[in-house]
Design an enzyme around this catalytic site. Sequence first.
Site, PDB file in Angstrom:
ATOM      1  N   LYS A  52       0.613  -1.223  -0.374  1.00  0.00           N
ATOM      2  CA  LYS A  52       0.320   0.023  -0.473  1.00  0.00           C
ATOM      3  C   LYS A  52       0.674   0.926  -0.045  1.00  0.00           C
ATOM      4  CE  LYS A  52      -3.730   2.505   2.707  1.00  0.00           C
ATOM      5  NZ  LYS A  52      -3.983   2.454   4.049  1.00  0.00           N
ATOM      6  N   LYS A 104      -2.386  -1.412  -3.651  1.00  0.00           N
ATOM      7  CA  LYS A 104      -3.257  -0.030  -3.507  1.00  0.00           C
ATOM      8  C   LYS A 104      -2.035   0.792  -4.159  1.00  0.00           C
ATOM      9  CE  LYS A 104      -6.201   2.235  -0.851  1.00  0.00           C
ATOM     10  NZ  LYS A 104      -6.114   2.578   1.077  1.00  0.00           N
TER      11      LYS A 104
HETATM   12  C1  PBG Z   1      -7.844   3.296   5.184  1.00  0.00           C
HETATM   13  C2  PBG Z   1      -7.111   3.425   3.682  1.00  0.00           C
HETATM   14  C3  PBG Z   1      -7.642   4.029   3.494  1.00  0.00           C
HETATM   15  C4  PBG Z   1      -8.207   4.055   2.146  1.00  0.00           C
HETATM   16  C5  PBG Z   1      -8.802   2.471   2.252  1.00  0.00           C
HETATM   17  N1  PBG Z   1      -8.278   2.218   3.595  1.00  0.00           N
HETATM   18  C6  PBG Z   1      -7.370   5.758   3.105  1.00  0.00           C
HETATM   19  C7  PBG Z   1      -5.593   6.088   3.945  1.00  0.00           C
HETATM   20  O1  PBG Z   1      -5.064   4.763   3.746  1.00  0.00           O
HETATM   21  O2  PBG Z   1      -5.155   6.708   4.034  1.00  0.00           O
HETATM   22  C8  PBG Z   1      -8.402   4.235   0.197  1.00  0.00           C
HETATM   23  C9  PBG Z   1      -9.372   3.894  -0.351  1.00  0.00           C
HETATM   24  C10 PBG Z   1      -9.439   4.840  -1.255  1.00  0.00           C
HETATM   25  O3  PBG Z   1      -8.690   6.083  -1.710  1.00  0.00           O
HETATM   26  O4  PBG Z   1     -10.400   4.823  -2.296  1.00  0.00           O
HETATM   27  N2  PBG Z   1      -6.066   3.044   5.989  1.00  0.00           N
END
Ligand code: PBG
Length: 354
Positions: A222, A276
């Site tokens: 991520k 992601k």
């Molecule tokens: C939380 C999380 C995020 C997303 C999914 N879970 C945001 C982040 O890490 O700040 C992003 C999902 C999206 O942008 O659609 N940890």
Amino acid sequence: MAIKFGRPIELRDEPPRPAAAATAPGLDLTIRMRRNRKSEWSRRMVREHVLTTDDLIWPLFITAGDNQRVPVPSMPGVFRLSVDQIVREAERAMKLTIPCIALFPYTDPSLRDETGSEALNRDNLVCRAIGAVKKEFPDIGVLCDAALDPYTSHGHDGLLRDGIILNDETVALLVEQSVIQAEAGCDIIAPSDMMDGRVGAIRAALDDRGHTDVQIMAYAAKYASAFYGPFRDAIGSSKTLSGDKRTYQMDPANVDESIREVGIDVAEGADMVMVKPGLPYLDVLRRVKDTFGMPTFAYQVSGEYAMIMAAAANGWIDGDRTMVESLTAFKRAGADGVLTYFAADMAEKLKAGG
Ligand code: PBG
């Protein structure tokens, strides 16, 4: 009797060049790539990758109250839904044969604090939504994040002390959050926090408390991405977020590191892994899939969805075709499935015959 199948095949470095038929010097028109593309039936016949409703996971945002559908301005077509409406969308997903929904809470600011204590409330929005969905539709998969950002006043995924996100202290809370969500009926715990060691700790705690069948989908690779902006609007953490998440989420410039990250999560017991964001990271997705052969998912994140919707609203691209093309790209790059805000629209299109 020897049977002859045409001319014997000669192996050469170059394909044979016919003397005739060339209309320009060096042009070889024996091989015409366009033959297979000439009609719809032929294109269907040679198609390599096919998207089905089984490939879709549908993220939904939860809000308090009853009969609420609050639009998220930066995500046209996406709403924060009260629990009763979440159940209606779960029903829609069931009918569309979408296998799984992902639930994210918008937590009232009055319930947010430094340590994200609302995450450990067994009666919080996520737990109530899981319970309500599972009661009516036990056969749909429910996935929930393990992370503190919907609950912390500073918007970070972990505990913040003197400007530093604490790793081990955060993991201890994520473990509790995961067990509570499993007890509420969650099928898949998805640690999205990027703390070190959390997958192993969550697996051990789930097993210890009898939840051996609860799956873990690790947000394994991520990235610290600007594409999450609209999601933070949806869960209400964008205004409060102090600083950025670069001390725990990955540097967008790295790819070898994603292999280490995924390898560790697999070793710690992840059942599935995720890359992601989505489209800007298809190279990472392909390498992860080829390296580990794990069930591998991509998250087409909020900013990707927002870009497509905004351009389509301006008439600059065909939104429908862009949706199909972008989701097909994930399959081509090796994804077993995609978390996407387009899930219901895409499934409806597939049910209608593509
Ligand atoms: C939380 C999380 C995020 C997303 C999914 N879970 C945001 C982040 O890490 O700040 C992003 C999902 C999206 O942008 O659609 N940890």
